[in-house]
Design an enzyme around this catalytic site. Structure first.
Site, short mmCIF file in Angstrom:
data_model
loop_
_atom_site.label_atom_id
_atom_site.label_comp_id
_atom_site.label_asym_id
_atom_site.label_seq_id
_atom_site.Cartn_x
_atom_site.Cartn_y
_atom_site.Cartn_z
N CYS A 1 0.86 -1.17 0.00
CA CYS A 1 0.00 0.00 0.00
C CYS A 1 0.91 1.23 0.00
CB CYS A 1 -0.90 0.00 1.24
SG CYS A 1 -1.84 1.54 1.42
N ASP B 1 -0.11 -6.09 0.25
CA ASP B 1 -1.34 -6.47 -0.44
C ASP B 1 -1.03 -7.75 -1.21
OD1 ASP B 1 -3.06 -4.28 0.26
OD2 ASP B 1 -1.83 -3.03 -1.05
N VAL C 1 5.61 -13.45 -24.21
CA VAL C 1 6.44 -13.10 -23.07
C VAL C 1 7.09 -14.39 -22.56
CG1 VAL C 1 4.57 -13.30 -21.36
CG2 VAL C 1 6.54 -11.84 -20.89
N GLU C 2 8.37 -14.30 -22.25
CA GLU C 2 9.09 -15.45 -21.70
C GLU C 2 8.67 -15.57 -20.25
OE1 GLU C 2 11.37 -17.88 -19.71
OE2 GLU C 2 11.94 -15.77 -19.37
#
Length: 165
Positions: A56, A63, A78-79
């Site tokens: 936060c 969180d 994406v790898e």
């Protein structure tokens, strides 16, 4: 079907690296891409990250969330190890839930230029309230732009049964 060879993997620096360094501060430069060998077909790639954490920005309290990423690739994927390290880099990053989810989406849009992408964060409650931001993007001027609008308007018409919080 053609498989991958060394020439399609030469730009990867994280996959197979035994000296992985974990960055505890938000770092989009960790993301790496590989060529999509199936550009002639529309298909979804989905990632679920059930151990996402951030802080936060006001209180510094942690969180926790499950982050769902779904995309229809164009030229790049994406790898996955780089994605894991990138998501891990939010660990000490102070930002609101909505900002984290939008940052993830835009970093992936910038890296991949996907046909379509959506990111949904399912954050665990703090103070009796959970926040579940959703964002999406469709490549402008394509059918995926209209798809993004439709999915945005309808994404939560049938809320799932929540039994894990």
């Amino acid at each position: 079907m053609a498989g991958r060879d060394e020439s399609t993997l030469h730009d990867l620096t994280l996959l197979g690296n035994q000296n992985t360094v974990y960055d505890y501060s938000y770092n989009p430069n960790l993301l790496e891409s590989i060529d999509n060998l199936h550009q002639g077909r529309d298909y979804f790639v989905k990632f679920n990250c059930p151990e996402f954490t951030s802080l936060c920005p006001q209180t510094g309290q942690p969180d926790f969330a499950t982050i769902y990423i779904s995309f229809i690739p164009d030229r790049k994927l994406v790898e996955s190890k780089s994605l894991k390290l990138y998501l891990f880099s939010f660990r000490n990053h102070g930002d609101f839930h909505e900002d984290c989810v939008n940052s993830i989406m835009m970093d992936l849009v910038n890296l991949l230029e996907p046909r379509y992408i959506e990111v949904w964060g399912k954050f665990t409650p703090r103070g009796g309230l959970s926040i579940d931001p959703y964002c999406n993007y469709g490549k402008p001027g394509t059918k995926f732009e209209q798809m993004a609008e439709q999915r945005l308007f309808q994404h939560d018409l049938y809320p799932e049964k929540v039994d894990n919080r």
